[in-house]
Scaffold this motif. Structure first.
Motif, PDB file in Angstrom:
ATOM      1  N   ALA A 199      -2.327 -41.279  13.396  1.00 30.82           N
ATOM      2  CA  ALA A 199      -1.949 -42.652  13.081  1.00 30.82           C
ATOM      3  C   ALA A 199      -2.045 -43.541  14.321  1.00 30.82           C
ATOM      4  N   ASP A 234      -9.597 -51.208  11.223  1.00 34.73           N
ATOM      5  CA  ASP A 234      -8.470 -51.069  10.305  1.00 34.73           C
ATOM      6  C   ASP A 234      -7.571 -52.302  10.423  1.00 34.73           C
ATOM      7  N   LYS A 284      -4.218 -50.348   6.321  1.00 33.90           N
ATOM      8  CA  LYS A 284      -3.012 -49.511   6.325  1.00 33.90           C
ATOM      9  C   LYS A 284      -1.831 -50.407   5.957  1.00 33.90           C
ATOM     10  N   THR A 315     -11.365 -47.734   2.614  1.00 32.48           N
ATOM     11  CA  THR A 315     -10.312 -46.717   2.561  1.00 32.48           C
ATOM     12  C   THR A 315      -8.967 -47.415   2.635  1.00 32.48           C
ATOM     13  N   THR A 368      -4.885 -46.610   3.556  1.00 34.61           N
ATOM     14  CA  THR A 368      -3.827 -45.721   4.022  1.00 34.61           C
ATOM     15  C   THR A 368      -2.488 -46.304   3.602  1.00 34.61           C
ATOM     16  N   ILE A 377      -5.392 -42.352   1.802  1.00 39.14           N
ATOM     17  CA  ILE A 377      -4.795 -41.544   2.857  1.00 39.14           C
ATOM     18  C   ILE A 377      -3.284 -41.706   2.790  1.00 39.14           C
ATOM     19  N   ASN A 382       0.632 -41.162   4.377  1.00 39.66           N
ATOM     20  CA  ASN A 382       1.277 -41.164   5.690  1.00 39.66           C
ATOM     21  C   ASN A 382       2.791 -41.245   5.509  1.00 39.66           C
ATOM     22  N   MET A 417      -2.395 -38.644   7.242  1.00 40.84           N
ATOM     23  CA  MET A 417      -2.254 -39.236   8.568  1.00 40.84           C
ATOM     24  C   MET A 417      -0.901 -38.834   9.152  1.00 40.84           C
TER      25      MET A 417
END
Length: 319
Positions: A16, A96, A140, A166, A168, A201, A203, A225
């Motif tokens: 991360a 990101d 994210k 993607t 997260t 993903i 986390n 992550m």
């Protein structure tokens, strides 16, 4: 699992992005021990545009740590787009966007997880950044602002429609900060949504490879992550660690220190590394380690810190 043309294989583990933690020395060690993807510390769009030296230094990438992402945060479209274009020139494999940082100095200004209170702007920033760069853009974020606003299932589809490659998800709300337990239920729901075709993903609260395996099995995520559990433990990713001795682990921490001092400078390289040293669980066997931890956190010279580590090595051998 793929992001753009990058193939990470099955069940990859990612490091991360964390401020004052994921410096270049630490990233290279995590890569050595099996992290499939690493990220720089998150960087402010405004600071990038103003060419703040300390911010630009965080964007330095070593080809040996690839694939690597640079994470940016900000609170308006124009600065995020300009920052993304500048970041692209640094050569990351991924850009990101941080819509998850919960700390007050970020969220209270409307950036990071603060953007979860302004979804139209969040989506506009995402769309425009995706259009502005050629490198894959990912996001994210968190489950929502608080438990009365758990918006991630709808938000995931909206972000996908913006063109991210993607997503997260940290399994907490902004209101939780880092307290309580991460709730992976909604992460699993996003992954199971038949309309979601980008990788998801997960986390939050992953402490080791066994935890990661359980998350893969139970929630079907494409990658896991790992964040805070990596502090002082770059070997947590598991590759080639079966025969890693305490001596070997101290060698790794000393190498991190040397890399950071060489690639950043002595003062800031030490600031980054000593956090890992003070947090590393390998020193728990040392009697009355509290005073040694204090000495680590006060050290200002590389040789001073190396001497403390060597003392720890000898004390562990005797214990």
């Amino acid at each position: 699992m793929k992001i753009g043309t990058i193939d990470f294989g099955e069940r990859p583990l990612f490091l991360a992005p964390m401020e004052d933690v994921t410096d270049i020395g630490f990233r290279k060690m995590c890569k050595r021990f099996g992290a499939a993807m690493v990220y720089t510390e998150f960087v402010s769009a405004d600071a990038i545009i103003r060419s703040i030296r300390s911010t630009l230094s965080k964007m330095v990438i070593d080809d040996r740590e690839r694939p690597v992402g640079i994470q940016i945060y900000g609170r308006d479209v124009a600065s995020m787009v300009e920052a993304a274009r500048i970041v692209e020139q640094a050569g990351p494999d991924v850009i990101d966007i941080n819509f998850g940082c919960p700390v007050k100095k970020v969220a209270n200004k409307g950036a990071g997880s603060g953007m979860l209170k302004n979804i139209p702007l969040l989506l506009e920033i995402t769309r425009e950044v995706v259009k502005a760069v050629k490198v894959p853009v990912t996001v994210k974020t968190r489950l929502g602002w608080d438990h009365d606003h758990l918006i991630i299932t709808d938000l995931a589809e909206q972000l996908q429609d913006c063109g991210i490659q993607t997503l997260t998800i940290h399994g907490r709300t902004r209101a939780q900060m880092y307290t309580g337990s991460a709730d992976w239920t909604l992460i699993g729901e996003v992954k199971k949504n038949p309309r979601i075709h980008i990788p998801v993903i997960g986390n939050g609260d992953v402490k080791d490879v066994g935890d990661a395996r359980e998350k893969f099995d139970r929630y079907g995520v494409d990658a896991v992550m790992i964040g805070r559990a990596t502090f002082g433990c770059p070997w947590i990713f598991g590759k080639g660690t079966e025969k890693l001795t305490l001596d070997d682990k101290i060698d790794v921490l000393e190498e991190m220190l040397r890399i950071n001092v060489e690639r950043i400078d002595e003062y800031r390289g030490i600031l980054h590394t000593r956090r890992h040293l003070a947090a590393s669980p390998i020193f728990k066997g040392i009697p009355d380690f509290k005073q040694t931890r204090i000495a680590m956190l006060r050290a200002t010279k590389k040789d001073e810190l190396l001497a403390i580590l060597e003392d720890c090595r000898e004390r562990l051998k005797r214990s």
